[in-house]
Design a protein around this motif. Structure first.
Motif, PDB file in Angstrom:
ATOM      1  N   THR A   9       0.833  -1.201   0.000  1.00 32.21           N
ATOM      2  CA  THR A   9       0.000   0.000   0.000  1.00 32.21           C
ATOM      3  C   THR A   9       0.871   1.255   0.000  1.00 32.21           C
ATOM      4  N   THR A  10       0.287   2.358  -0.453  1.00 33.55           N
ATOM      5  CA  THR A  10       1.006   3.628  -0.517  1.00 33.55           C
ATOM      6  C   THR A  10       0.688   4.533   0.659  1.00 33.55           C
ATOM      7  N   GLY A  11      -0.294   4.137   1.482  1.00 32.20           N
ATOM      8  CA  GLY A  11      -0.736   4.985   2.580  1.00 32.20           C
ATOM      9  C   GLY A  11      -1.933   5.832   2.224  1.00 32.20           C
ATOM     10  N   LYS A  12      -2.366   5.786   0.952  1.00 34.03           N
ATOM     11  CA  LYS A  12      -3.549   6.519   0.511  1.00 34.03           C
ATOM     12  C   LYS A  12      -4.630   5.525   0.082  1.00 34.03           C
ATOM     13  N   HIS A  13      -5.864   5.815   0.473  1.00 32.39           N
ATOM     14  CA  HIS A  13      -7.015   4.987   0.078  1.00 32.39           C
ATOM     15  C   HIS A  13      -6.742   3.508   0.399  1.00 32.39           C
ATOM     16  N   GLU A  14      -6.245   3.266   1.596  1.00 33.17           N
ATOM     17  CA  GLU A  14      -5.777   1.930   1.970  1.00 33.17           C
ATOM     18  C   GLU A  14      -6.900   0.906   2.018  1.00 33.17           C
ATOM     19  N   LYS A  15      -8.048   1.302   2.541  1.00 32.82           N
ATOM     20  CA  LYS A  15      -9.155   0.357   2.617  1.00 32.82           C
ATOM     21  C   LYS A  15      -9.607  -0.077   1.232  1.00 32.82           C
ATOM     22  N   MET A  16      -9.675   0.869   0.299  1.00 33.07           N
ATOM     23  CA  MET A  16     -10.049   0.531  -1.064  1.00 33.07           C
ATOM     24  C   MET A  16      -9.084  -0.494  -1.643  1.00 33.07           C
ATOM     25  N   ALA A  17      -7.785  -0.309  -1.390  1.00 31.22           N
ATOM     26  CA  ALA A  17      -6.788  -1.243  -1.903  1.00 31.22           C
ATOM     27  C   ALA A  17      -6.961  -2.632  -1.282  1.00 31.22           C
ATOM     28  N   ILE A  18      -7.212  -2.686   0.022  1.00 31.94           N
ATOM     29  CA  ILE A  18      -7.394  -3.971   0.704  1.00 31.94           C
ATOM     30  C   ILE A  18      -8.621  -4.703   0.162  1.00 31.94           C
ATOM     31  N   ASP A  19      -9.743  -3.997   0.065  1.00 32.40           N
ATOM     32  CA  ASP A  19     -10.973  -4.636  -0.424  1.00 32.40           C
ATOM     33  C   ASP A  19     -10.813  -5.132  -1.857  1.00 32.40           C
ATOM     34  N   ASN A  20     -10.218  -4.303  -2.721  1.00 28.91           N
ATOM     35  CA  ASN A  20     -10.020  -4.722  -4.106  1.00 28.91           C
ATOM     36  C   ASN A  20      -9.081  -5.917  -4.196  1.00 28.91           C
ATOM     37  N   ALA A  21      -8.010  -5.904  -3.418  1.00 31.92           N
ATOM     38  CA  ALA A  21      -7.056  -7.011  -3.452  1.00 31.92           C
ATOM     39  C   ALA A  21      -7.721  -8.320  -3.037  1.00 31.92           C
ATOM     40  N   LEU A  22      -8.502  -8.278  -1.971  1.00 35.25           N
ATOM     41  CA  LEU A  22      -9.142  -9.507  -1.497  1.00 35.25           C
ATOM     42  C   LEU A  22     -10.250  -9.976  -2.440  1.00 35.25           C
ATOM     43  N   MET A  23     -11.000  -9.044  -3.015  1.00 36.27           N
ATOM     44  CA  MET A  23     -12.016  -9.438  -4.003  1.00 36.27           C
ATOM     45  C   MET A  23     -11.369 -10.132  -5.193  1.00 36.27           C
ATOM     46  N   ILE A  24     -10.290  -9.549  -5.699  1.00 38.54           N
ATOM     47  CA  ILE A  24      -9.623 -10.120  -6.868  1.00 38.54           C
ATOM     48  C   ILE A  24      -9.053 -11.489  -6.555  1.00 38.54           C
ATOM     49  N   MET A  25      -8.335 -11.610  -5.440  1.00 37.41           N
ATOM     50  CA  MET A  25      -7.760 -12.903  -5.097  1.00 37.41           C
ATOM     51  C   MET A  25      -8.835 -13.961  -4.881  1.00 37.41           C
ATOM     52  N   PHE A  26      -9.897 -13.582  -4.162  1.00 36.20           N
ATOM     53  CA  PHE A  26     -10.977 -14.535  -3.900  1.00 36.20           C
ATOM     54  C   PHE A  26     -11.605 -14.998  -5.210  1.00 36.20           C
ATOM     55  N   ALA A  27     -11.945 -14.049  -6.090  1.00 36.73           N
ATOM     56  CA  ALA A  27     -12.630 -14.396  -7.337  1.00 36.73           C
ATOM     57  C   ALA A  27     -11.755 -15.274  -8.233  1.00 36.73           C
ATOM     58  N   LEU A  28     -10.480 -14.942  -8.358  1.00 36.27           N
ATOM     59  CA  LEU A  28      -9.616 -15.676  -9.272  1.00 36.27           C
ATOM     60  C   LEU A  28      -9.147 -17.005  -8.692  1.00 36.27           C
ATOM     61  N   ALA A  29      -8.947 -17.076  -7.378  1.00 36.88           N
ATOM     62  CA  ALA A  29      -8.508 -18.330  -6.761  1.00 36.88           C
ATOM     63  C   ALA A  29      -9.625 -19.365  -6.735  1.00 36.88           C
ATOM     64  N   THR A  30     -10.880 -18.927  -6.748  1.00 34.97           N
ATOM     65  CA  THR A  30     -12.012 -19.867  -6.662  1.00 34.97           C
ATOM     66  C   THR A  30     -12.742 -20.038  -7.989  1.00 34.97           C
ATOM     67  N   ALA A  31     -12.240 -19.428  -9.064  1.00 33.54           N
ATOM     68  CA  ALA A  31     -12.938 -19.472 -10.350  1.00 33.54           C
ATOM     69  C   ALA A  31     -13.115 -20.887 -10.885  1.00 33.54           C
ATOM     70  N   ASP A  32     -12.193 -21.785 -10.535  1.00 36.45           N
ATOM     71  CA  ASP A  32     -12.309 -23.170 -10.993  1.00 36.45           C
ATOM     72  C   ASP A  32     -12.901 -24.073  -9.914  1.00 36.45           C
ATOM     73  N   LYS A  33     -13.564 -23.463  -8.946  1.00 37.22           N
ATOM     74  CA  LYS A  33     -14.177 -24.225  -7.847  1.00 37.22           C
ATOM     75  C   LYS A  33     -15.692 -23.998  -7.794  1.00 37.22           C
ATOM     76  N   GLY A  34     -16.297 -23.771  -8.954  1.00 37.05           N
ATOM     77  CA  GLY A  34     -17.747 -23.596  -9.022  1.00 37.05           C
ATOM     78  C   GLY A  34     -18.239 -22.331  -8.357  1.00 37.05           C
ATOM     79  N   THR A  35     -17.387 -21.312  -8.290  1.00 40.69           N
ATOM     80  CA  THR A  35     -17.696 -20.101  -7.536  1.00 40.69           C
ATOM     81  C   THR A  35     -17.485 -18.871  -8.403  1.00 40.69           C
ATOM     82  N   VAL A  36     -18.434 -17.915  -8.352  1.00 44.41           N
ATOM     83  CA  VAL A  36     -18.288 -16.667  -9.095  1.00 44.41           C
ATOM     84  C   VAL A  36     -18.706 -15.497  -8.216  1.00 44.41           C
ATOM     85  N   LEU A  37     -18.002 -14.394  -8.391  1.00 46.40           N
ATOM     86  CA  LEU A  37     -18.324 -13.137  -7.709  1.00 46.40           C
ATOM     87  C   LEU A  37     -19.070 -12.267  -8.710  1.00 46.40           C
TER      88      LEU A  37
END
Length: 291
Positions: free
Chosen positions: A110-138
């Motif tokens: 993180t850069t220290g700016k808009h940190e929550k936005m970065a955290i939420d986006n990072a976790l959404m992306i990782m969750f969606a892509l890591a589970t894409a082949d597990k019958g799961t979609v965001l």
């Protein structure tokens, strides 16, 4: 001091590690804390908070970028093959997510700016892509529950998903909001579809750890009248694809999303509602899609 917490969404567990101050920004994840079995971890993210001004930007080649209401996400890859996502808010860099090629391991700088936005986006992306082949979609959608079943509203930003969900809550007794922007849908082992609340809910805070059988999907479009019709075949499939983001040039992800989208289009009724933002639209929709 580094702390690690675990969360479970739609049956998938992910871990987050970082300084204690990081978790003060993650109150929306509290309903999803996993105190149980952690033997199957879908993804792990480590969050690094650098000294202000000293930014450790990774070098990467850009593949594409997505812009939406002041937010920009740039997607690329390093020379070593790691996936990189850079986050901006109104032109200011918020951080970089660097992931393994299967998205199961990641670090967020993180850069220290808009940190929550970065955290939420990072976790959404990782969750969606890591589970894409597990019958799961965001999904990018709004979901309500009614009579112990879930109904999901799709459409581009500004179409009126949140408005229609609020109309159901106002005029259809017994309706409750499940999620207002990013619900998760998973195909169960028996082939049935279940919709889940998530820690990500856009502009309307709604972070409920609940799940319901998904019994209807409604694609919304604005019109000077109210009209609903059932979609089938390729039309139902295409309606779903437009509301699911993913790196479709990655074969594993593309195949996983296709299988899930095909299963949903085949098993869950999909409708197209042309409508006004009024009570009549909500009642017309409910009377047709409810089971």
């Amino acid at each position: 001091m580094t702390v690690t917490n675990y969360y479970k969404v739609a049956g998938h567990t992910f871990g987050v590690s970082g300084e204690e101050e990081v978790f003060a920004l993650m109150s929306n994840y509290a309903p999803f804390v996993n105190h149980g079995d952690r033997s199957m971890i879908a993804a792990k993210l480590h969050i690094t908070r650098p000294v202000p001004v000293i930014h450790h930007a990774p070098e990467y080649t850009e593949e594409m970028r997505q812009e939406d209401e002041g937010q920009t996400i740039i997607c690329g890859h390093t020379a070593a093959g790691e996936a990189v996502f850079e986050f901006h808010w109104h032109g200011e860099s918020a951080g970089w997510l660097v992931c393994s090629d299967d998205y199961s391991m990641g670090r967020l700088i993180t850069t220290g700016k808009h940190e929550k936005m970065a955290i939420d986006n990072a976790l959404m992306i990782m969750f969606a892509l890591a589970t894409a082949d597990k019958g799961t979609v965001l999904f990018h959608a709004a979901v309500v529950s009614y009579e112990d079943r879930g109904y999901m509203f799709l459409g581009p930003s500004g179409t009126g998903k949140s408005t229609h969900a609020s109309l159901w809550q106002r005029y259809i007794a017994g309706t409750a909001l499940v999620n207002d922007d990013n619900p998760v849908v998973r195909i169960d082992e028996d082939g049935t579809a279940t919709v889940y609340g998530s820690p990500w809910s856009g502009k309307t805070p709604c972070y409920r750890n609940v799940s319901y059988p998904l019994s209807g999907i409604v694609v919304l479009s604005q019109a000077p009248y109210n009209k609903i019709q059932r979609l089938s075949g390729i039309y139902a499939y295409a309606a779903l694809v437009e509301s699911i983001s993913g790196k479709r040039w990655d074969e594993r992800i593309a195949d996983g999303l296709h299988q899930t989208e095909n299963a949903l289009a085949s098993s869950v009724p999909v409708w197209h509602l042309e409508c006004l933002p009024d009570e009549a639209a909500a009642r017309l929709c409910c009377s047709n899609v409810k089971i």
